[in-house]
Enzyme design. Structure first.
Site, mmCIF file in Angstrom:
data_model
loop_
_atom_site.group_PDB
_atom_site.id
_atom_site.type_symbol
_atom_site.label_atom_id
_atom_site.label_comp_id
_atom_site.label_asym_id
_atom_site.label_seq_id
_atom_site.Cartn_x
_atom_site.Cartn_y
_atom_site.Cartn_z
ATOM 1 N N ASP A 1 0.814 -1.211 0.000
ATOM 2 C CA ASP A 1 0.000 0.000 0.000
ATOM 3 C C ASP A 1 0.854 1.271 0.000
ATOM 4 O O ASP A 1 2.023 1.234 0.386
ATOM 5 C CB ASP A 1 -0.878 0.034 1.261
ATOM 6 C CG ASP A 1 -2.030 -0.954 1.199
ATOM 7 O OD1 ASP A 1 -2.915 -0.885 2.061
ATOM 8 O OD2 ASP A 1 -2.015 -1.809 0.271
ATOM 9 N N HIS B 1 3.598 -2.298 3.219
ATOM 10 C CA HIS B 1 3.682 -0.953 2.649
ATOM 11 C C HIS B 1 5.012 -0.792 1.923
ATOM 12 O O HIS B 1 6.069 -0.958 2.541
ATOM 13 C CB HIS B 1 3.530 0.104 3.754
ATOM 14 C CG HIS B 1 2.166 0.069 4.408
ATOM 15 N ND1 HIS B 1 1.836 -0.851 5.398
ATOM 16 C CD2 HIS B 1 1.044 0.796 4.177
ATOM 17 C CE1 HIS B 1 0.574 -0.662 5.759
ATOM 18 N NE2 HIS B 1 0.050 0.335 5.027
HETATM 19 ZN ZN ZN Z 1 -2.659 3.044 3.268
#
Ligand code: ZN
Length: 483
Positions: A283, A443
């Site tokens: 992400d 992430h």
């Molecule tokens: Zn996010």
């Protein structure tokens, strides 16, 4: 009176006087003849056995016999007997024996008595000398009285109740009496019982909660004492093994019972190589440096992943992601909660921006999305209460598939402080499961995640996992909406 007549009379008297001797002789002869013939023809019965016979029921009367004779002959066969004995009925019976011979008759009788001297049989059911709960009355277990003559006399039994004992008496129609007594000991020395609701051995799979199926406790004197049961024992449903739960109960008299339930916490089933699928998702990117490194590792390891991109970062990285076969999915343009969750319109405006970016760079109209913070985020409450409830339905209406995760690398919160690759590695590897699709949240804006990635992929490969990227056929993983 004339003389002739008188003379005739006198002559008659004379005659009679002359005959007197003769008359006496005749009379004597008659008497003698009678006596002799009586001796000759008079019958006589003789009974065998007693003239009065007493028989105890149910013995049966049997005629002992008799003989009848005259002086000269046996005439037993001519005897007539009358009267019968009913062996089945107590009482006094008369039997008459009669013999006739010519004009002479003899009659004698025999008395037969049927009596009942047998006592009824009295049976006490259950314990003859039972233990009784303190403070309670004995509960009759039953009795039966049977008489050999009267039959069932149970209803005629008299029960005399004293604290220490009960006396049972009964008598039959012949006044034969029997008595029995139950003596009581007031004590509760019986342990209560605990009945475990099945199954008594529980098997649960690790990670699932233990749910007690229940139990019932009963005491002979106290009745239902389920509410007095205490349970002890610890069950760690996250650690496979065998555990014991002990249910204990004590009755008013202090009798204690313990029952154990075995709880087996089973390891989760592991599947053969290849059945555990991992969807690596990254992400918040792209970001120069970290996303580059991640793409390098994925390429070297031959693994495809899914990138939930924003409008940040350089275009070439999104193009590279696409060119190298990864899935490009949409996170939002700004990833700014205040903007994104201000309203539904605001959310979709933001989503459209990142959608356009991806379309322009790759030509792909991606319908795979992830909400910033996930669908279960509560931060959106600050900006628009209820918006997640609305959006999670609305995005589906509009043809999007939204994905949360079930493996959190925690690289955006928990591992931030240490910034250590091993933190990310440990979180991911310990949360992977073989029996499901593992949607791993990471992430690509975190350098330490990039540093942990190769080891995570190697671990997964060594443990038989395979990798896939998300597409529209991937089953969605949703958390519970909390706003
Ligand atoms: Zn996010």
């Amino acid at each position: 009176m004339n003389e002739n007549k008188l003379k005739t009379k006198e002559t008659l008297i004379e005659k009679i006087k002359g005959n007197k001797k003769y008359v006496i002789i005749v009379a004597i002869i008659i008497l003698l003849l009678t006596g002799i013939s009586y001796l000759l023809i008079a019958p006589k019965i003789e009974l065998k056995g007693e003239k009065e016979i007493t028989l105890e029921y149910p013995n049966k009367y049997k005629e002992p016999g008799y003989t009848a004779k005259t002086l000269t002959s046996n005439i037993t066969s001519k005897v007539k007997t009358t009267g019968k004995v009913n062996n089945k009925k107590i009482g006094e019976y008369k039997i008459t024996y009669e013999i006739k011979n010519l004009f002479l008759t003899q009659k004698i009788t025999r008395i037969v008595k049927i009596i009942d001297k047998g006592k009824p049989e009295l049976t006490l059911k259950g314990e003859e000398n039972p233990k009784v709960c303190p403070g309670k009355e004995y509960e009759e277990e039953g009795y039966q009285a049977i008489d050999n003559y009267d039959g069932d006399l149970t209803e005629k039994v008299k029960v005399t109740k004293e604290t220490e004992n009960w006396t049972y008496t009964v008598q039959d129609s012949s006044n034969n009496k029997i008595e029995k007594t139950r003596n009581f000991t007031y004590i509760d020395d019986n342990k209560p019982t605990i009945e475990l609701t099945n199954p008594t051995t529980m098997t649960i799979t690790e990670g699932n909660p233990y749910k007690e199926p229940g139990y019932k406790a009963n005491d002979q004197c106290d009745g239902d004492i389920t509410n007095k049961v205490t349970t002890t024992g610890n069950i760690n449903t996250n650690t496979p093994g065998t555990y014991e739960l002990t249910c204990t109960v004590t009755d008013a008299a202090g009798n204690k019972t313990e029952v154990k339930r075995k709880i087996i916490v089973q390891k989760k089933k592991t599947y053969s190589n290849g059945s555990g699928v991992i969807y690596l998702t990254f992400d918040d990117g792209p970001q120069s440096g970290s996303t580059d490194k991640i793409l390098n590792v994925l390429k070297e390891e031959g693994v495809k992943a899914t990138f939930f991109v924003t409008c940040k970062g350089p275009d070439y990285l999104i193009q590279r992601e696409y060119r190298e076969g990864h899935a490009i999915a949409l996170h939002t343009a700004t990833h700014n909660y205040a903007t994104v969750y201000a309203s539904a319109d605001s959310y979709f405006n933001d989503l459209n921006k990142v959608s356009s970016r991806v379309k322009n760079l790759t030509g792909v109209d991606s319908k795979i999305i992830r909400f910033p913070g996930g669908s279960s985020n509560t931060v959106s409450r600050r900006y628009q209460p209820g918006i997640m409830t609305y959006l999670t339905k609305e995005v589906l209406n509009r043809g999007y598939h939204y994905f949360d995760w079930n493996v959190d690398a925690d690289d955006a919160v928990g591992c931030v402080k240490s910034a250590s690759p091993s933190c990310v590695y440990n979180n991911v590897t310990k949360r992977l499961r073989k029996n499901r699709n593992n949607i791993v949240l990471m992430h690509d804006v975190k350098p330490y995640t990039a540093d942990a990635l190769r080891d995570i992929i190697r671990y997964a490969k060594n443990n038989g996992y395979t990798f896939k990227k998300i597409d529209m056929s991937t089953p969605m993983v949703h958390e519970k909406v909390a706003n």
